[in-house]
Design a protein around this motif. Structure first.
Motif, PDB file in Angstrom:
ATOM      1  N   GLY A 342       0.810  -1.221   0.000  1.00  0.00           N
ATOM      2  CA  GLY A 342       0.000   0.000   0.000  1.00  0.00           C
ATOM      3  C   GLY A 342       0.840   1.266   0.000  1.00  0.00           C
ATOM      4  N   ASP A 343       2.066   1.195  -0.524  1.00  0.00           N
ATOM      5  CA  ASP A 343       2.952   2.375  -0.505  1.00  0.00           C
ATOM      6  C   ASP A 343       2.359   3.545  -1.282  1.00  0.00           C
ATOM      7  OD1 ASP A 343       4.733   0.751   0.803  1.00  0.00           O
ATOM      8  OD2 ASP A 343       6.360   0.956  -0.651  1.00  0.00           O
ATOM      9  N   PHE A 344       2.413   4.729  -0.705  1.00  0.00           N
ATOM     10  CA  PHE A 344       2.077   5.956  -1.441  1.00  0.00           C
ATOM     11  C   PHE A 344       2.929   7.093  -0.879  1.00  0.00           C
ATOM     12  CE2 PHE A 344      -1.036   5.376   1.979  1.00  0.00           C
ATOM     13  CZ  PHE A 344      -0.930   6.567   2.677  1.00  0.00           C
ATOM     14  N   PHE A 345       3.030   8.156  -1.657  1.00  0.00           N
ATOM     15  CA  PHE A 345       3.909   9.265  -1.279  1.00  0.00           C
ATOM     16  C   PHE A 345       3.150  10.581  -1.373  1.00  0.00           C
ATOM     17  CE2 PHE A 345       6.496   5.882  -2.885  1.00  0.00           C
ATOM     18  CZ  PHE A 345       7.613   5.863  -2.065  1.00  0.00           C
ATOM     19  N   SER A 346       3.458  11.510  -0.481  1.00  0.00           N
ATOM     20  CA  SER A 346       2.911  12.859  -0.616  1.00  0.00           C
ATOM     21  C   SER A 346       3.757  13.820   0.211  1.00  0.00           C
ATOM     22  CB  SER A 346       1.458  12.911  -0.161  1.00  0.00           C
ATOM     23  OG  SER A 346       0.925  14.190  -0.433  1.00  0.00           O
ATOM     24  N   SER A 347       3.388  15.094   0.168  1.00  0.00           N
ATOM     25  CA  SER A 347       4.086  16.069   1.007  1.00  0.00           C
ATOM     26  C   SER A 347       3.100  17.141   1.436  1.00  0.00           C
ATOM     27  CB  SER A 347       5.260  16.673   0.246  1.00  0.00           C
ATOM     28  OG  SER A 347       4.787  17.299  -0.917  1.00  0.00           O
ATOM     29  N   LEU A 348       3.437  17.787   2.534  1.00  0.00           N
ATOM     30  CA  LEU A 348       2.658  18.929   3.010  1.00  0.00           C
ATOM     31  C   LEU A 348       3.595  20.126   3.008  1.00  0.00           C
ATOM     32  CD1 LEU A 348       0.842  17.402   6.110  1.00  0.00           C
ATOM     33  CD2 LEU A 348      -0.248  18.230   4.041  1.00  0.00           C
ATOM     34  N   THR A 377      -4.239   3.572   7.554  1.00  0.00           N
ATOM     35  CA  THR A 377      -2.968   4.021   6.952  1.00  0.00           C
ATOM     36  C   THR A 377      -1.971   4.377   8.057  1.00  0.00           C
ATOM     37  OG1 THR A 377      -3.502   6.380   6.953  1.00  0.00           O
ATOM     38  CG2 THR A 377      -4.171   5.140   5.001  1.00  0.00           C
ATOM     39  N   THR A 378      -0.711   4.442   7.657  1.00  0.00           N
ATOM     40  CA  THR A 378       0.345   5.049   8.480  1.00  0.00           C
ATOM     41  C   THR A 378       1.126   5.973   7.558  1.00  0.00           C
ATOM     42  OG1 THR A 378       0.585   3.104   9.886  1.00  0.00           O
ATOM     43  CG2 THR A 378       2.469   4.578   9.786  1.00  0.00           C
ATOM     44  N   VAL A 379       1.484   7.168   8.040  1.00  0.00           N
ATOM     45  CA  VAL A 379       2.322   8.046   7.223  1.00  0.00           C
ATOM     46  C   VAL A 379       3.561   8.441   8.020  1.00  0.00           C
ATOM     47  CG1 VAL A 379       0.588   8.919   5.611  1.00  0.00           C
ATOM     48  CG2 VAL A 379       0.784   9.991   7.832  1.00  0.00           C
ATOM     49  N   MET A 399       1.696   3.899   4.078  1.00  0.00           N
ATOM     50  CA  MET A 399       1.461   2.473   3.862  1.00  0.00           C
ATOM     51  C   MET A 399       0.037   2.128   4.273  1.00  0.00           C
ATOM     52  SD  MET A 399       5.079   1.361   5.367  1.00  0.00           S
ATOM     53  CE  MET A 399       5.308   3.012   5.891  1.00  0.00           C
ATOM     54  N   SER A 400      -0.496   1.085   3.650  1.00  0.00           N
ATOM     55  CA  SER A 400      -1.862   0.717   3.974  1.00  0.00           C
ATOM     56  C   SER A 400      -2.023  -0.807   3.867  1.00  0.00           C
ATOM     57  CB  SER A 400      -2.811   1.469   3.033  1.00  0.00           C
ATOM     58  OG  SER A 400      -4.147   1.260   3.395  1.00  0.00           O
ATOM     59  N   GLY A 509       0.421  -4.747   7.362  1.00  0.00           N
ATOM     60  CA  GLY A 509      -0.449  -4.037   8.293  1.00  0.00           C
ATOM     61  C   GLY A 509      -0.001  -2.619   8.604  1.00  0.00           C
ATOM     62  N   CYS A 510       0.160  -1.814   7.538  1.00  0.00           N
ATOM     63  CA  CYS A 510       0.502  -0.376   7.698  1.00  0.00           C
ATOM     64  C   CYS A 510       1.849  -0.169   8.376  1.00  0.00           C
ATOM     65  CB  CYS A 510      -0.573   0.356   8.495  1.00  0.00           C
ATOM     66  SG  CYS A 510      -2.166   0.375   7.694  1.00  0.00           S
ATOM     67  N   THR A 511       2.792  -1.074   8.145  1.00  0.00           N
ATOM     68  CA  THR A 511       4.142  -0.883   8.684  1.00  0.00           C
ATOM     69  C   THR A 511       5.164  -1.209   7.599  1.00  0.00           C
ATOM     70  OG1 THR A 511       4.445  -3.185   9.395  1.00  0.00           O
ATOM     71  CG2 THR A 511       3.423  -1.678  10.983  1.00  0.00           C
ATOM     72  N   ASN A 512       6.399  -0.753   7.805  1.00  0.00           N
ATOM     73  CA  ASN A 512       7.499  -1.182   6.950  1.00  0.00           C
ATOM     74  C   ASN A 512       7.735  -2.668   7.253  1.00  0.00           C
ATOM     75  OD1 ASN A 512       7.739   1.436   8.416  1.00  0.00           O
ATOM     76  ND2 ASN A 512       9.026   1.936   6.681  1.00  0.00           N
TER      77      ASN A 512
END
Ligand code: FAD
Length: 533
Positions: A342-348, A377-379, A399-400, A509-512
Motif C-alpha cells: 500500500g505504498d504511497f507518497f505525498s508532502s505537506l 494508513t500510516t504516514v 502504507m496501507s 499491516g501499515c508498517t514497513n
C-alpha cells in the motif's frame, strides 16, 4: 567448496589483462566452465532479512551452510566513502543500470550496485542487492504491526501473541533498534520530524517515534562533525557512509560467520532451480563480474534449499521453474497474492523556513490512522534529499493494507517473469483515497487545507512509466499457507523452503515490512530446524 572458491579468488588476484577477461567472458569459455557440479547439504539463496536470520540460526547449531548472494560486500570504510551519494550517483548506486534510478536519470557506469529497479506491468519495485540485501538500502524502520492489523495479514494462521512475545523481540535483540533520542530530536536538523509529531497530535491521531536500526551515537557524531553527514542529510537509499546504519552484514550475518559454519559466496547470481537426483535440487548459478558479465557457470546439487532472494527474486525463480517444468509439482498459488504494501507518497507544505525537508533522516516519526473510514494508513515523514535547498515542506511515505492482487507471469518470448499489478482496480485505488483522507485530516487540523500535494502511489523515479506505481516494499508471490505450509515448507517439495518477504500476502499491516519478515523467519526456521534437521 572452500578450495574452489579460493582458487578463483587467487586467479582474480593475479589480475587478468583485458584480453584475458574477454577470453573468459566468451560463450565458448563459459561453456567450458559450465559442467562443474558440487554437492551441498544446506544452501541459502540471498542474504537479506530472511536469509540472514536463517543463516544465524543454522550456524548456531553448527550446521554448515553455503549462502549465495548475487551482489558484493559493502564494508563501511574509515574514509566513509563506501557508497554512492544520492546527489552525485555512480555505478555503486544501482544494480546493473546505466542510468541513476532516483532523481534525474543521470548516466552511470553499469555495476553491481546496491539498489535494483524491477519494472513490471503497472508497478515498479525497488529492492536491495549485496551482502545484507534490503538492509543495505533500507531506512532502518523496524516497525511492529498492531494485533488487529497483523490479523488482516495472516488471520489466525500465525499467532500474534507468540510473535509479540518471542519472535519480534528476538529480532530486536540482534539488531537493537532504538527510537530517536530526545536530544537529537531537539536539533534544528530534526525540525520537520518535530512538526510531523505535532501535526499528528493536532489531528487527534496516534503519533509515535519509530524504532530505527541505526546507531544514534553515530548520528550524534554526524551532528558534531566527527562523522560525515549521512543519516542527518537524508542519505540511506544508496547506503550510509557514516556507518550509522545497522545493516545485516554488521549483526545477523557477522554473528553467523563468527560461528564458523557459514560460507557466503558473493557475485553468484542464481539463474534456475531444478529437480535433481534423489529428491535433491539443482541450483544453476552465474558467477558474475562487477559489471554483470558472466565469468563462470556452476551447478550445485543441494539437499536442503532455503529461498531468501526476496519477494521478487524468490517468486521469479519459482514461477520460472514451474513454467519450464523444472519443478512441475509447485502448486498454482506460486506467483500469486503479491502486493505493494500500500505504498504511497505525498508532502505537506507551508510550514516556514526553519523546516528543511532534506535534513533529519531517516524516518523518525510515524502517524497512524487506523480508523480511517476507507482503509487504515500510516504516514512517516522522511528526509527527502531531492528537496535540498527548499524550505517549509515535509515529505512522507504512507502504507496501507492493499488487496494482494498482484501476480507474476512467465513470458515465453523473453524467457522472463513479469509482475502484473492491476493499479486501476477499485480496491487498489482505495489505498490512494485512504492516503488522501489521512493527509487532508492532518492538513485541516493545521489550517493548511490547500497545501497537500496530490497523493501519488509512487515518485522518485524519473524514467519509469508515469502510470506505474512504485514500491520499496514488494511482498508475496509464494505465500505462507498457500504455496507453502504454515512454516514455509514449499508444498510437494521436501527440503525446499521459503524464508523471505515472498511468504507475506501483500502487506504488513501499515508498517514497513523488514521486522515482520525477520520475525516470521525466526518463527519458521526454529520450527523447520526442529522438524526437518
Ligand atoms: C530504498 C528502500 C528503503 C527501504 N526501507 C525500509 C525500512 O525502513 N524498513 C523496512 O522495514 N523495510 C524497508 N525496505 C524494504 C526492505 O528492505 C525489504 O522489505 C526487505 O529487505 C526484504 O527482505 P527479504 O529477506 O525478503 O529480501 P531482501 O532483503 O530483498 O534480500 C534478498 C537478497 O537476495 C539477493 N538475490 C536476489 N535474487 C538473487 C539471485 N537470483 N541470486 C542470488 N541472490 C539473489 C539480493 O541481492 C538480496 O541480497 C526498504 C526497501 C528499499 C528498496
Amino acid at each position: 567448496m572452500k578450495k574452489e572458491f579460493s582458487r578463483r579468488t587467487f586467479i582474480k588476484s593475479l589480475g587478468l589483462g583485458v584480453a584475458g577477461l574477454a577470453a573468459i567472458r566468451s560463450p565458448a569459455a563459459i561453456g567450458s566452465l559450465a559442467a562443474r557440479s558440487e554437492a551441498i547439504d544446506v544452501m541459502i539463496i540471498g542474504s537479506g532479512f530472511g536469509g540472514a536470520v536463517t543463516a544465524l540460526r543454522l550456524a548456531e547449531l553448527g550446521i554448515h551452510t553455503v549462502m549465495l548472494e548475487r551482489g558484493r560486500r559493502w564494508p563501511v570504510t574509515r574514509e566513509q566513502n563506501t557508497f554512492s551519494s544520492l546527489q552525485d550517483p555512480d555505478g555503486r548506486s544501482a544494480w546493473l543500470s546505466d542510468v541513476a534510478l532516483l532523481g534525474e536519470a543521470k548516466p552511470i557506469d553499469k555495476y553491481i550496485g546496491v539498489l535494483e529497479l524491477v519494472l513490471g506491468n503497472g508497478i515498479a519495485s525497488l529492492a536491495g542487492a549485496g551482502v545484507g540485501g534490503g538492509s543495505l538500502v533500507y531506512a532502518g524502520a523496524l516497525y511492529q504491526p498492531s494485533r488487529a492489523l497483523f490479523k488482516s495479514i495472516f488471520a489466525d494462521s500465525v499467532d500474534y501473541h507468540e510473535m509479540d512475545a518471542i519472535y519480534y523481540p528476538r529480532v530486536r535483540s540482534v539488531i537493537d533498534p532504538q527510537p530517536i533520542p530526545f536530544d537529537i530530536l531537539a536539533r534544528p536538523e530534526y525540525a520537520a520530524a518535530r512538526k510531523w509529531w505535532q501535526l499528528g497530535r493536532n489531528a487527534g491521531l496516534r503519533t509515535k517515534l519509530i524504532e530505527l536500526g541505526v546507531s544514534w551515537h553515530a548520528v550524534w557524531e554526524e551532528l558534531q562533525g566527527i562523522r560525515k553527514p549521512s543519516v542527518i542529510a537524508g542519505e540511506f537509499w544508496y547506503g550510509n557512509n557514516s556507518g550509522a546504519k545497522r545493516s545485516l552484514d554488521r549483526n545477523y550475518l557477522r554473528h553467523a560467520e563468527r560461528h564458523g559454519h557459514l560460507e557466503i559466496l558473493t557475485q553468484q547470481n542464481v539463474s534456475a532451480i531444478r529437480k535433481g537426483p534423489d529428491g535433491r535440487y539443482l541450483v544453476l548459478v552465474d558467477e558474475i563480474d562487477t559489471d554483470g558479465a558472466v565469468l563462470a557457470r556452476r551447478q550445485y546439487v543441494v539437499k536442503k534449499l532455503f529461498m531468501a532472494a526476496g519477494s521478487l527474486g524468490t517468486s521469479r525463480l519459482l514461477v520460472k521453474a514451474k513454467a519450464k517444468n523444472d519443478l512441475p509439482e509447485l502448486n498454482d498459488a506460486v506467483g500469486k497474492y503479491w502486493g505493494n504494501n500500500g505504498d504511497f507518497f505525498s508532502s505537506l507544505s507551508g510550514f516556514g523556513r526553519h523546516i528543511k525537508p532534506n535534513l533529519g533522516g531517516p524516518v523518525p516519526v510515524a502517524i497512524e490512522d487506523p480508523f480511517n473510514s476507507l482503509l487504515p494508513t500510516t504516514v512517516e515523514c522522511y528526509a527527502d534529499w531531492s528537496l535540498e535547498g527548499e524550505t517549509g515542506t515535509i515529505s512522507s511515505v504512507g502504507m496501507s493494507v492493499p488487496p494482494p492482487k498482484g501476480r507474476f507471469i512467465y513470458d515465453k518470448t523473453t524467457d522472463d517473469v513479469v509482475l502484473n499489478w492491476p493499479g486501476n482496480d477499485p480496491d487498489i485505488q482505495r489505498v490512494t483515497q485512504a492516503g488522501e483522507a489521512t493527509y487532508h485530516r492532518l492538513a485541516n487540523a493545521w489550517g493548511l487545507t490547500d497545501r497537500v500535494s496530490p497523493v501519488r502511489p509512487g515518485h522518485c523515479l524519473t524514467h519509469a512509466p508515469v502510470t506505474a506505481s512504485v514500491t520499496a516494499h514488494p511482498l508475496g508471490g509464494v505465500v505462507l499457507g498457500r504455496a507453502t505450509d504454515n512454516i514455509g515448507r514449499v508444498r510437494n517439495h521436501r527440503g525446499l523452503y521459503v524464508v523471505d518477504g515472498a511468504l507475506i500476502p501483500g502487506h504488513t499491516g501499515c508498517t514497513n515490512p523488514a521486522l515482520t519478515i525477520a520475525a516470521l523467519a525466526e518463527r519458521n526456521v526454529e520450527r523447520i530446524i526442529n522438524r526437518d534437521f
